[in-house]
Design an enzyme around this catalytic site. Structure first.
Site, PDB file in Angstrom:
ATOM      1  N   GLY A  10       0.942  -1.350  -0.196  1.00  0.00           N
ATOM      2  CA  GLY A  10      -0.267  -0.091   0.448  1.00  0.00           C
ATOM      3  C   GLY A  10       0.106   1.127   0.519  1.00  0.00           C
ATOM      4  N   SER A  11       0.327   2.363  -0.717  1.00  0.00           N
ATOM      5  CA  SER A  11       0.859   3.896  -0.314  1.00  0.00           C
ATOM      6  C   SER A  11       0.787   4.266   0.540  1.00  0.00           C
ATOM      7  CB  SER A  11       0.371   4.330  -2.321  1.00  0.00           C
ATOM      8  OG  SER A  11      -0.105   4.600  -2.249  1.00  0.00           O
ATOM      9  N   LEU A  12       1.366   5.877   0.898  1.00  0.00           N
ATOM     10  CA  LEU A  12       0.865   6.474   2.043  1.00  0.00           C
ATOM     11  C   LEU A  12      -0.436   7.562   1.641  1.00  0.00           C
ATOM     12  CD1 LEU A  12       3.983   8.700   2.231  1.00  0.00           C
ATOM     13  CD2 LEU A  12       3.259   6.934   3.526  1.00  0.00           C
ATOM     14  N   ASN A  14      -3.199   5.257  -0.393  1.00  0.00           N
ATOM     15  CA  ASN A  14      -4.246   4.567  -0.570  1.00  0.00           C
ATOM     16  C   ASN A  14      -3.956   2.868   0.223  1.00  0.00           C
ATOM     17  OD1 ASN A  14      -5.952   2.841  -1.355  1.00  0.00           O
ATOM     18  ND2 ASN A  14      -5.382   2.531  -3.548  1.00  0.00           N
ATOM     19  N   GLN A  15      -3.917   2.817   1.671  1.00  0.00           N
ATOM     20  CA  GLN A  15      -3.382   1.366   1.937  1.00  0.00           C
ATOM     21  C   GLN A  15      -4.478   0.817   1.987  1.00  0.00           C
ATOM     22  OE1 GLN A  15      -1.730   1.664   6.215  1.00  0.00           O
ATOM     23  NE2 GLN A  15      -0.948   4.125   5.277  1.00  0.00           N
TER      24      GLN A  15
END
Length: 236
Positions: A10-12, A14-15
């Site tokens: 996941g990204s900062l 969009n988790q």
């Protein structure tokens, strides 16, 4: 046939990993390693666990390149490392499969793009340095990956894998291999120097022994020769 392992990151912003996990499962991944980033330079323990688990003949599946590597160059280094270990990589978003000829062709194209990007970057860097010199603001080049050689060797001695060391020090895994190669070369050179030194000392000792025997023959005093008291050494 090897095992198919998935990796979802996941990204900062969009988790939510539901979409990635669904795509990886549809691609045949029986085991999926998942994790979310809590900072820009955060560690990836699940990624390292994946790399410690995967073995020759297995396949790693990811949805996108940026879910697996930091940039194109890092991705190519990772792919090269996996190929060396006999591990395949599939990127669903661009339909890349390193086990196929088309996949290898795509890798070749990515390498060409990466080299072009690097050439452009170096040209811009050169122009920037020239401008900085003219403005009197040039401070020289920052430390390269080789400047971290001591840290690399210490982390490897602690049992970290080459990829873990690369991620921890934020350098390419290829740089870790180069540092290891340089270290091995230094050890070999040192060993040769020590061996050469020993050989020279052995020759010197042999020559001195022969010279000593020769000197003893030419200066030997007959047992019947009279001893002159004046020739004796005095301690006072």
């Amino acid at each position: 046939m090897g095992t198919i392992l998935g990796y979802a990151l996941g990204s900062l912003r969009n988790q939510d990993l539901a979409e990635q996990k669904k795509a990886l499962s549809a691609a045949g991944a029986k085991t999926i390693f998942t994790e979310t980033l809590t900072s820009i330079d955060g560690e990836r323990p699940e990624f390292h666990r994946l790399m410690a688990t995967v073995k020759a003949g297995d396949t790693i599946v990811v949805q996108k390149i940026d879910r697996f590597a930091r940039n194109t160059r890092h991705f190519l280094e990772m792919t090269q490392d996996l190929n060396r270990k006999g591990i395949c990589l599939r990127v669903l978003g661009i339909q890349l499969d390193t086990a196929t000829e088309n996949g290898q062709l795509m890798l070749s194209m990515l390498r060409a793009i990466a080299e072009f990007e690097r050439a452009v970057l170096l040209e811009r860097q050169k122009e920037g340095i020239e401008k900085a010199k003219l403005a009197g603001k040039f401070k020289g080049r920052k430390a390269t990956a080789r400047a971290k050689a001591d840290k690399v060797m210490k982390l490897l001695e602690k049992g970290l894998t080459r990829q873990q060391v690369a991620d921890k020090l934020k350098i390419g895994v290829a740089s870790v291999y180069r540092i290891l190669k340089d270290a091995k070369g230094d050890q070999d050179a040192s060993g040769k120097q020590v061996a050469a030194g020993k050989a020279v000392r052995r020759k010197q000792a042999t020559r001195l022994a022969k010279d000593g025997k020769s000197l003893a023959k030419t200066t030997s005093i007959p047992a019947t020769a009279p001893v002159n008291p004046d020739d004796q050494l005095s301690l006072f």
